[in-house]
Structure formats: C-alpha cells, structure tokens
Design a protein around this motif. Structure first.
Motif, PDB file in Angstrom:
ATOM      1  N   ASP A 250       0.817  -1.220   0.000  1.00 33.87           N
ATOM      2  CA  ASP A 250       0.000   0.000   0.000  1.00 33.87           C
ATOM      3  C   ASP A 250       0.851   1.270   0.000  1.00 33.87           C
ATOM      4  N   GLY A 251       2.037   1.185  -0.613  1.00 36.79           N
ATOM      5  CA  GLY A 251       2.863   2.378  -0.760  1.00 36.79           C
ATOM      6  C   GLY A 251       3.580   2.809   0.501  1.00 36.79           C
ATOM      7  N   GLY A 252       3.534   2.005   1.567  1.00 38.29           N
ATOM      8  CA  GLY A 252       4.165   2.390   2.820  1.00 38.29           C
ATOM      9  C   GLY A 252       5.481   1.684   3.054  1.00 38.29           C
ATOM     10  N   ILE A 253       6.090   1.958   4.202  1.00 43.10           N
ATOM     11  CA  ILE A 253       7.296   1.275   4.669  1.00 43.10           C
ATOM     12  C   ILE A 253       7.081   1.043   6.156  1.00 43.10           C
ATOM     13  N   ARG A 254       6.846  -0.216   6.547  1.00 40.85           N
ATOM     14  CA  ARG A 254       6.514  -0.515   7.936  1.00 40.85           C
ATOM     15  C   ARG A 254       7.330  -1.699   8.439  1.00 40.85           C
ATOM     16  N   PRO A 255       7.729  -1.701   9.723  1.00 40.90           N
ATOM     17  CA  PRO A 255       8.449  -2.846  10.279  1.00 40.90           C
ATOM     18  C   PRO A 255       7.541  -4.055  10.375  1.00 40.90           C
ATOM     19  N   TYR A 256       8.099  -5.244  10.133  1.00 42.40           N
ATOM     20  CA  TYR A 256       7.313  -6.471  10.220  1.00 42.40           C
ATOM     21  C   TYR A 256       7.943  -7.494  11.166  1.00 42.40           C
ATOM     22  N   ALA A 257       9.219  -7.850  10.962  1.00 42.35           N
ATOM     23  CA  ALA A 257       9.859  -8.842  11.827  1.00 42.35           C
ATOM     24  C   ALA A 257      11.353  -8.589  11.897  1.00 42.35           C
ATOM     25  N   VAL A 258      11.958  -8.963  13.028  1.00 42.96           N
ATOM     26  CA  VAL A 258      13.400  -8.855  13.203  1.00 42.96           C
ATOM     27  C   VAL A 258      13.903 -10.140  13.844  1.00 42.96           C
ATOM     28  N   ARG A 259      14.988 -10.695  13.295  1.00 42.79           N
ATOM     29  CA  ARG A 259      15.679 -11.834  13.899  1.00 42.79           C
ATOM     30  C   ARG A 259      17.079 -11.394  14.319  1.00 42.79           C
ATOM     31  N   TYR A 260      17.436 -11.651  15.546  1.00 43.87           N
ATOM     32  CA  TYR A 260      18.732 -11.285  16.094  1.00 43.87           C
ATOM     33  C   TYR A 260      19.579 -12.547  16.227  1.00 43.87           C
ATOM     34  N   PHE A 261      20.587 -12.715  15.372  1.00 42.18           N
ATOM     35  CA  PHE A 261      21.416 -13.915  15.372  1.00 42.18           C
ATOM     36  C   PHE A 261      22.789 -13.693  16.033  1.00 42.18           C
ATOM     37  N   HIS A 262      23.512 -12.649  15.603  1.00 46.54           N
ATOM     38  CA  HIS A 262      24.808 -12.322  16.192  1.00 46.54           C
ATOM     39  C   HIS A 262      24.860 -10.815  16.416  1.00 46.54           C
ATOM     40  N   LYS A 263      25.289 -10.416  17.581  1.00 43.79           N
ATOM     41  CA  LYS A 263      25.332  -9.004  17.936  1.00 43.79           C
ATOM     42  C   LYS A 263      26.310  -8.254  17.040  1.00 43.79           C
ATOM     43  N   PRO A 264      25.927  -7.086  16.515  1.00 42.79           N
ATOM     44  CA  PRO A 264      26.856  -6.302  15.684  1.00 42.79           C
ATOM     45  C   PRO A 264      28.083  -5.879  16.479  1.00 42.79           C
ATOM     46  N   GLU A 265      29.234  -5.976  15.837  1.00 40.89           N
ATOM     47  CA  GLU A 265      30.492  -5.502  16.402  1.00 40.89           C
ATOM     48  C   GLU A 265      31.225  -4.745  15.300  1.00 40.89           C
ATOM     49  N   MET A 266      31.678  -3.537  15.626  1.00 42.20           N
ATOM     50  CA  MET A 266      32.327  -2.706  14.628  1.00 42.20           C
ATOM     51  C   MET A 266      33.601  -2.094  15.199  1.00 42.20           C
ATOM     52  N   ALA A 267      34.492  -1.675  14.316  1.00 40.54           N
ATOM     53  CA  ALA A 267      35.695  -0.955  14.728  1.00 40.54           C
ATOM     54  C   ALA A 267      35.303   0.333  15.435  1.00 40.54           C
ATOM     55  N   GLU A 268      36.078   0.726  16.427  1.00 37.70           N
ATOM     56  CA  GLU A 268      35.793   1.957  17.151  1.00 37.70           C
ATOM     57  C   GLU A 268      36.163   3.168  16.311  1.00 37.70           C
ATOM     58  N   GLY A 269      35.551   4.282  16.647  1.00 39.36           N
ATOM     59  CA  GLY A 269      35.829   5.509  15.918  1.00 39.36           C
ATOM     60  C   GLY A 269      34.991   5.622  14.661  1.00 39.36           C
ATOM     61  N   ALA A 270      35.477   6.393  13.696  1.00 37.94           N
ATOM     62  CA  ALA A 270      34.707   6.664  12.480  1.00 37.94           C
ATOM     63  C   ALA A 270      34.824   5.561  11.451  1.00 37.94           C
ATOM     64  N   ALA A 271      35.795   4.664  11.602  1.00 41.47           N
ATOM     65  CA  ALA A 271      36.023   3.629  10.592  1.00 41.47           C
ATOM     66  C   ALA A 271      34.857   2.659  10.497  1.00 41.47           C
ATOM     67  N   ILE A 272      34.542   2.235   9.272  1.00 40.11           N
ATOM     68  CA  ILE A 272      33.519   1.222   9.035  1.00 40.11           C
ATOM     69  C   ILE A 272      34.240  -0.093   8.793  1.00 40.11           C
ATOM     70  N   GLY A 273      34.170  -1.004   9.740  1.00 37.27           N
ATOM     71  CA  GLY A 273      34.854  -2.271   9.583  1.00 37.27           C
ATOM     72  C   GLY A 273      34.721  -3.109  10.843  1.00 37.27           C
ATOM     73  N   PRO A 274      35.218  -4.335  10.810  1.00 35.33           N
ATOM     74  CA  PRO A 274      35.064  -5.253  11.928  1.00 35.33           C
ATOM     75  C   PRO A 274      36.110  -5.026  13.018  1.00 35.33           C
ATOM     76  N   ASN A 275      35.891  -5.644  14.175  1.00 30.78           N
ATOM     77  CA  ASN A 275      36.917  -5.725  15.199  1.00 30.78           C
ATOM     78  C   ASN A 275      37.155  -7.193  15.537  1.00 30.78           C
ATOM     79  N   GLU A 276      37.913  -7.470  16.581  1.00 30.38           N
ATOM     80  CA  GLU A 276      38.278  -8.847  16.886  1.00 30.38           C
ATOM     81  C   GLU A 276      37.097  -9.681  17.387  1.00 30.38           C
ATOM     82  N   LYS A 277      35.986  -9.040  17.765  1.00 27.38           N
ATOM     83  CA  LYS A 277      34.811  -9.762  18.255  1.00 27.38           C
ATOM     84  C   LYS A 277      33.772 -10.023  17.166  1.00 27.38           C
ATOM     85  N   THR A 278      33.968  -9.456  15.998  1.00 25.17           N
ATOM     86  CA  THR A 278      32.942  -9.512  14.956  1.00 25.17           C
ATOM     87  C   THR A 278      32.689 -10.938  14.472  1.00 25.17           C
ATOM     88  N   VAL A 279      31.426 -11.340  14.500  1.00 31.50           N
ATOM     89  CA  VAL A 279      30.984 -12.554  13.821  1.00 31.50           C
ATOM     90  C   VAL A 279      30.352 -12.104  12.509  1.00 31.50           C
TER      91      VAL A 279
END
Length: 342
Positions: free
Chosen positions: A232-261
């Motif tokens: 109907d032309g909208g954008i609505r949340p429906y379902a979320v599955r949480y498998f592995h917690k996000p882990e990212m490099a600290e600071g402004a960098a976009i990338g993984p760290n040693e804990k990233t799955v």
C-alpha cells in the motif's frame, strides 16, 4: 532463547522486545534442513572485475561489473554465453561513472541502473536492449538529493524505493512517485547500543521481493535479519531476527573488530523466500553457505557451498540459484548455477 519480533501491518508497537526496550536475545540460526548441492559451471574465466549486482530476466542473467567497455553484462542463463554489454563508462547519455546497483522490473521488462557517483538512474527496455542492441536508455533521471542520496534502488508498482546513507538528515529509505517523496523510513531494529546498530547498517545488504510487497536487510558485521512491509505504498516494520550481535571498529572507521561474527555477504529473494550468503564465524575469508528464510524470518534450509559466491539471484519458482563465483585458489571468476530443494 531465539525471538522473532512482529508488528501489525498498521504499524503498531512491536510485541516481545518493544521499540523502547533493548533486545539482546541473540542466538545463531538453527536450520531444519541442510544439504550440499551440485554446482554447474556455466562459464569459466569471466572477464570481470568482480561483481556489484546480479539480476535475472527471462532467459538472461544480468551482471553489473566494472569493465573497459561497459558496466552491465548479459549472459544466457542456460549456456553461460555472453550475449551483450551496455552502459559504457563516462558521464554522457547512457553512461555511468560507478554503477552501484541494477534492478529489474519483470512486469514491464525494465532495467534500472543506478550510478552512485552522479546519482543518475538509467531506465532501459530490456527486450530492446538485449534482442536488438538498443544501448541508449529510455530515460535518465535523478532523485531529490535533499531526501536521499541513492546507494541502491528498486522499482515497484508503488514507485521507486531508494536506500540512502541515513546520515545528514537524509532518509534511510524513501519512496518516490513522479519524483515526489511519498514515504520515508528512518527506524532501525531495537538494540542496547542504538548508535552501533545504526553504524552497522552503513555496510549491510538488502533485497526487495519481486512483487514489491516486502523487503529484507541483512547485517554483515554481526547478523541481524530485518523484514519490512512495503504494501500500500508504505514502509513498515514487520519482523526482526537477532542472530549475532553487531560488532564494529571503534571511531569513524567502518569495519570489523576482533569480536565480529560475520553474517550476510549478499542477499536476494523470491516472493516465497529470502536467500543470503552466510558465514556465522569470526573468519572474514570463510566460504559462504546459502541460508534460506521465509518472509516471517524463520530458518528453512542451509546449503553448504565450497566456493565464494560474490553475487547471486534466484529463479522465481525457487528452483535454481545463479551466481558469480570466485575461486579463491586462482582468483578466477565463474558463472554458475546451483539447484535448490526448498
């Protein structure tokens, strides 16, 4: 305990872990069926510099990849024969500087090519392009950059859906009809660390069902599968599955760290299922398998693959998956087909 979050299609509050409560019930996916499919090589030694996107139309496979003569390549899905090329590099009519996505509208045989460098979108009639070599687009247009800077775009019956960066006040997702924004969506899945979840979505993968009624996002640094309702032309949340917690490099960098799955590498869909290349390990270079989910987010099947799939698409009847495969031993790209069982 694994948990699925649902909303009603009227956009009511989520059940279970609500939007106001952090949800930390992460658990790896558990698949009721697993198999090792036989891969058929359709074409060896693809002369491509990787692959940026892949789509299917009738008997043709469409691959977006940088090449001296063109960004968009066409192959026969039965034989792997190269049958054409389009969108030469450049800034002129019908050209692109950096193709970020291709999208096919099966209902009207249109191909949409997005140039993320110039924000230009090229629209082609696929039958004229492939059968008759008509290489100039039917039209070229841009979306209002005050609303979103398109990094990926899909065409649906309700207009154009554009995924942007979600920064500097621009929409995470926006819908357009006749150049006018008709809906926008800026919400992210619930998390204890909201800033980290938002940062993780800078590098994620997404798909829209061929009928344009639903959409899925898959995280790469961690693993979250988010499903949206587009009806109907909208954008609505429906379902979320949480498998592995996000882990990212600290600071402004976009990338993984040693804990990233590492979660999803690429994601595609049919009207019945969501398909994702999935790792589920801390090894960045691990070979992907194909994880299959239904549109409620439930695990359905897992295919063990012994090669690295860069991009892929699936037959509408869920019978065959086509992919650009990378042989990590010799660096060679191949075009392959994989039979499916779900």
């Amino acid at each position: 305990m694994r948990k699925i979050l649902f909303t009603s299609f009227l956009g009511l509050a989520l059940a279970g872990c609500g939007r106001q409560q952090p949800c930390e019930n992460y658990a790896p996916p558990v698949f009721p069926a697993r198999s090792v499919p036989q891969t058929e090589v359709l074409r060896d030694s693809l002369v491509l510099y990787g692959s940026g996107a892949m789509a299917l139309y009738k008997d043709w496979l469409i691959v977006a990849s940088r090449h001296a003569d063109g960004w968009v390549h066409f192959f026969d899905k039965h034989t792997g024969e190269r049958i054409g090329m389009a969108v030469p590099p450049g800034k002129g009519p019908g050209e692109a500087v950096q193709v970020s996505t291709i999208d096919v509208s099966p209902a009207n045989g249109r191909l949409f090519v997005t140039d993320r460098s110039t924000y230009k979108i090229l629209e082609f009639d696929l039958d004229s392009l492939i059968r008759y070599g008509k290489r100039l687009p039917e039209r070229e247009f841009t979306l209002p950059d005050s609303v979103t800077t398109p990094t990926k775009m899909w065409h649906t019956a309700d207009g154009i859906l554009s995924r942007g960066s979600g920064v500097y006040g621009q929409a995470r997702l926006a819908r357009f009809r006749d150049g006018i924004c008709t809906a926008r969506y800026d919400t992210y899945p619930a998390a204890e660390d909201t800033a980290l979840m938002r940062k993780s979505y800078v590098d994620c993968t997404a798909t829209v069902s061929p009928d344009g009624s639903k959409m899925a996002f898959g995280l790469k640094y961690g693993c979250v599968l988010e499903i949206l309702d587009l009806r109907d032309g909208g954008i609505r949340p429906y379902a979320v599955r949480y498998f592995h917690k996000p882990e990212m490099a600290e600071g402004a960098a976009i990338g993984p760290n040693e804990k990233t799955v590492f979660g999803f590498g690429d994601i595609s869909s049919t009207d019945r299922y969501i398909y994702g290349t999935y790792r589920g390990t801390k090894e960045m270079d691990a070979i992907h398998g194909i994880a299959v989910f239904d549109w409620d987010g439930n695990e359905r099947h897992f295919y063990q693959i012994d090669k690295l799939l860069i991009d892929f698409c699936v037959e509408p009847d869920d019978s065959v998956l086509y992919a650009v495969e990378l042989d990590t031993q010799n660096g060679e790209f191949r075009l392959v087909s994989i039979p499916l069982e779900v």
